[in-house]
Design a protein around this motif. Structure first.
Motif, PDB file in Angstrom:
ATOM      1  N   PRO A 186       0.886  -1.138   0.132  1.00 29.10           N
ATOM      2  CA  PRO A 186       0.016   0.001  -0.003  1.00 29.10           C
ATOM      3  C   PRO A 186       0.944   1.110   0.051  1.00 29.10           C
ATOM      4  CG  PRO A 186       0.250  -0.949   2.292  1.00 29.10           C
ATOM      5  CD  PRO A 186       0.750  -1.616   1.356  1.00 29.10           C
ATOM      6  N   ASP A 187       0.148   2.367  -0.458  1.00 31.67           N
ATOM      7  CA  ASP A 187       0.734   3.680  -0.205  1.00 31.67           C
ATOM      8  C   ASP A 187       0.613   4.322   1.174  1.00 31.67           C
ATOM      9  OD1 ASP A 187       1.765   4.002  -2.913  1.00 31.67           O
ATOM     10  OD2 ASP A 187      -0.462   4.215  -3.408  1.00 31.67           O
ATOM     11  N   VAL A 188      -0.666   3.878   1.725  1.00 39.36           N
ATOM     12  CA  VAL A 188      -0.999   4.325   3.256  1.00 39.36           C
ATOM     13  C   VAL A 188      -1.502   2.972   4.180  1.00 39.36           C
ATOM     14  CG1 VAL A 188      -2.476   5.760   4.690  1.00 39.36           C
ATOM     15  CG2 VAL A 188      -1.885   6.385   2.287  1.00 39.36           C
ATOM     16  N   LEU A 189      -0.713   2.842   5.287  1.00 34.45           N
ATOM     17  CA  LEU A 189      -1.156   1.867   6.021  1.00 34.45           C
ATOM     18  C   LEU A 189      -1.793   2.531   7.256  1.00 34.45           C
ATOM     19  CD1 LEU A 189      -0.870  -1.185   6.197  1.00 34.45           C
ATOM     20  CD2 LEU A 189       1.638  -0.660   7.633  1.00 34.45           C
ATOM     21  N   ILE A 190      -2.948   1.787   7.406  1.00 32.81           N
ATOM     22  CA  ILE A 190      -3.628   2.268   8.716  1.00 32.81           C
ATOM     23  C   ILE A 190      -4.000   1.132   9.643  1.00 32.81           C
ATOM     24  CG2 ILE A 190      -6.032   2.916   9.514  1.00 32.81           C
ATOM     25  CD1 ILE A 190      -6.214   4.608   6.867  1.00 32.81           C
ATOM     26  N   LEU A 191      -3.366   1.171  10.959  1.00 29.97           N
ATOM     27  CA  LEU A 191      -2.995   0.414  11.907  1.00 29.97           C
ATOM     28  C   LEU A 191      -3.951   0.689  13.174  1.00 29.97           C
ATOM     29  CD1 LEU A 191       0.754   0.156  11.611  1.00 29.97           C
ATOM     30  CD2 LEU A 191      -1.013  -1.682  10.560  1.00 29.97           C
ATOM     31  N   ASP A 192      -4.794  -0.034  13.632  1.00 28.65           N
ATOM     32  CA  ASP A 192      -5.491   0.007  14.949  1.00 28.65           C
ATOM     33  C   ASP A 192      -5.400  -0.943  15.891  1.00 28.65           C
ATOM     34  OD1 ASP A 192      -7.433   0.766  16.883  1.00 28.65           O
ATOM     35  OD2 ASP A 192      -9.356   0.857  15.566  1.00 28.65           O
ATOM     36  N   GLU A 193      -4.348  -0.808  16.864  1.00 32.67           N
ATOM     37  CA  GLU A 193      -3.958  -1.703  17.569  1.00 32.67           C
ATOM     38  C   GLU A 193      -3.720  -3.154  17.195  1.00 32.67           C
ATOM     39  OE1 GLU A 193      -3.630  -1.152  20.862  1.00 32.67           O
ATOM     40  OE2 GLU A 193      -4.952   0.752  21.195  1.00 32.67           O
ATOM     41  N   VAL A 194      -3.432  -3.214  16.042  1.00 33.01           N
ATOM     42  CA  VAL A 194      -3.332  -4.673  15.574  1.00 33.01           C
ATOM     43  C   VAL A 194      -1.924  -5.114  15.935  1.00 33.01           C
ATOM     44  CG1 VAL A 194      -4.608  -4.370  13.500  1.00 33.01           C
ATOM     45  CG2 VAL A 194      -2.236  -3.800  13.164  1.00 33.01           C
ATOM     46  N   LEU A 195      -0.829  -4.573  16.292  1.00 35.07           N
ATOM     47  CA  LEU A 195       0.429  -4.833  16.608  1.00 35.07           C
ATOM     48  C   LEU A 195       0.186  -5.760  17.897  1.00 35.07           C
ATOM     49  CD1 LEU A 195       2.950  -2.361  15.286  1.00 35.07           C
ATOM     50  CD2 LEU A 195       1.885  -4.290  14.135  1.00 35.07           C
ATOM     51  N   SER A 196      -1.094  -5.933  18.521  1.00 37.53           N
ATOM     52  CA  SER A 196      -1.146  -6.618  19.788  1.00 37.53           C
ATOM     53  C   SER A 196      -1.560  -7.987  19.581  1.00 37.53           C
ATOM     54  CB  SER A 196      -2.258  -5.826  21.031  1.00 37.53           C
ATOM     55  OG  SER A 196      -3.440  -5.674  19.968  1.00 37.53           O
ATOM     56  N   VAL A 197      -1.562  -8.337  18.529  1.00 36.31           N
ATOM     57  CA  VAL A 197      -2.115  -9.469  17.972  1.00 36.31           C
ATOM     58  C   VAL A 197      -1.260 -10.717  18.196  1.00 36.31           C
ATOM     59  CG1 VAL A 197      -2.641 -11.074  15.844  1.00 36.31           C
ATOM     60  CG2 VAL A 197      -3.753  -8.691  16.164  1.00 36.31           C
ATOM     61  N   GLY A 198      -1.624 -11.846  19.122  1.00 37.43           N
ATOM     62  CA  GLY A 198      -0.721 -13.065  19.167  1.00 37.43           C
ATOM     63  C   GLY A 198       0.031 -12.878  20.270  1.00 37.43           C
ATOM     64  N   ASP A 199       1.014 -14.047  20.291  1.00 41.75           N
ATOM     65  CA  ASP A 199       1.929 -14.089  21.612  1.00 41.75           C
ATOM     66  C   ASP A 199       3.090 -13.184  21.262  1.00 41.75           C
ATOM     67  OD1 ASP A 199       3.494 -15.304  19.897  1.00 41.75           O
ATOM     68  OD2 ASP A 199       2.896 -17.220  20.305  1.00 41.75           O
ATOM     69  N   ALA A 200       3.893 -12.962  22.261  1.00 42.28           N
ATOM     70  CA  ALA A 200       5.122 -11.850  22.313  1.00 42.28           C
ATOM     71  C   ALA A 200       5.868 -12.266  20.969  1.00 42.28           C
ATOM     72  CB  ALA A 200       5.856 -12.240  23.464  1.00 42.28           C
ATOM     73  N   GLY A 201       5.991 -13.480  20.872  1.00 38.82           N
ATOM     74  CA  GLY A 201       6.999 -13.790  19.326  1.00 38.82           C
ATOM     75  C   GLY A 201       6.175 -13.299  18.021  1.00 38.82           C
ATOM     76  N   PHE A 202       4.810 -13.338  18.014  1.00 41.41           N
ATOM     77  CA  PHE A 202       4.092 -13.001  16.825  1.00 41.41           C
ATOM     78  C   PHE A 202       4.041 -11.505  16.712  1.00 41.41           C
ATOM     79  CE2 PHE A 202       0.751 -11.981  13.914  1.00 41.41           C
ATOM     80  CZ  PHE A 202       0.900 -13.000  12.983  1.00 41.41           C
ATOM     81  N   LYS A 203       4.010 -10.738  18.073  1.00 39.21           N
ATOM     82  CA  LYS A 203       3.957  -9.329  18.132  1.00 39.21           C
ATOM     83  C   LYS A 203       5.258  -8.819  17.499  1.00 39.21           C
ATOM     84  CE  LYS A 203       0.995  -9.397  22.317  1.00 39.21           C
ATOM     85  NZ  LYS A 203       0.866  -9.078  23.791  1.00 39.21           N
TER      86      LYS A 203
END
Length: 253
Positions: free
Chosen positions: A169-186
């Motif tokens: 994408p040209d623009v990436l919109i992220l809403d709390e999605v970096l809290s997905v999964g365990d510590a390794g997946f984060k």
């Protein structure tokens, strides 16, 4: 809109009508509606919002719960139409808002990759070229053949994230999605997003995690009750947000 601007939000106001009184059934609702006795209270979800995001800029949208962060993102994406003001956008936008919201629970993970990809606007050929990458990143293994209804919420979100970040994408919109999964997946998710930054992608990022905000963003706006109360460099806005967190909540009367 200026050619160097990715997103322009001008004088945006969004309101919802809330019932002043409880209506217990459909019949009562229809009677009140027809007789014009149904009273509403106007709620301002967003009020006179103004800001621009330059191409390549990484903007954090901060605020306490209920401040209007997710509502603002959905207005930018086009889920909500503002009552007043305008939103202008440039380029391909990848919104990572409610991961897996477009999945069909009766289809397998594999089938949903193509379905979700189509929702994001990509054809079958493109998704096929990214299929192995998506499965590998999601860490679902043989579960990719299993119906989504048998997935945990974490598995669904991981698959949604893997599909959405496989695009360019040209623009990436992220809403709390970096809290997905365990510590390794984060950690892997954060690294994936950062790798997209190297291509000059513009970012709008909502998170309560101050450390992630500092790691990802260079500018920020702070919302309170649907209004911008601070904006500027991250190092200036974050302390204002942290002060808001420290303030004790007033007891309900």
């Amino acid at each position: 809109m200026n050619k160097d601007t990715a997103i322009s939000v001008k004088n945006v106001t969004l309101t919802f009508n809330l019932n002043k009184e409880k209506v217990d059934n459909l019949k009562e609702y229809v009677i009140k509606l027809v007789t014009r006795k149904l009273e509403y209270k106007k709620f301002y979800a967003l009020k006179n919002i103004n800001f621009e995001v330059k191409k390549g800029e990484h903007l954090a949208i901060m605020g306490l719960n209920g401040a209007g962060k997710s509502t603002l993102l959905k207005t930018i994406v086009g889920v909500y139409k503002p009552n007043e003001g305008t939103v202008e956008k440039s380029g391909v936008i990848a919104p990572l808002l409610e991961l897996g919201a477009g999945f069909d629970p009766n289809y397998s993970g594999e089938e949903n990759i193509y379905l979700y990809g189509a929702i994001l606007g990509y054809d079958k050929e493109y998704i096929s070229s990214k299929f192995d990458e998506i499965v590998e990143f999601s860490e679902l293994g043989n579960f990719i053949k299993v119906p989504i209804k048998n997935y945990s919420s974490g598995m669904r979100a991981r698959l949604g994230f893997s599909i959405a970040t496989a695009v360019e994408p040209d623009v990436l919109i992220l809403d709390e999605v970096l809290s997905v999964g365990d510590a390794g997946f984060k950690r892997k998710s954060l690294a994936k997003v950062k790798s997209m930054f190297e291509k000059g992608v513009t970012v709008l990022f909502v998170s309560h995690n101050v450390e992630q905000v500092k790691a990802i963003c260079d500018t920020a706006i702070l919302l309170e009750h649907g209004e911008i109360i601070a904006k500027g460099p991250v190092e200036e806005v974050v302390p204002v947000y942290e002060e808001k967190i420290k303030k004790p909540k007033k007891p309900k009367t």
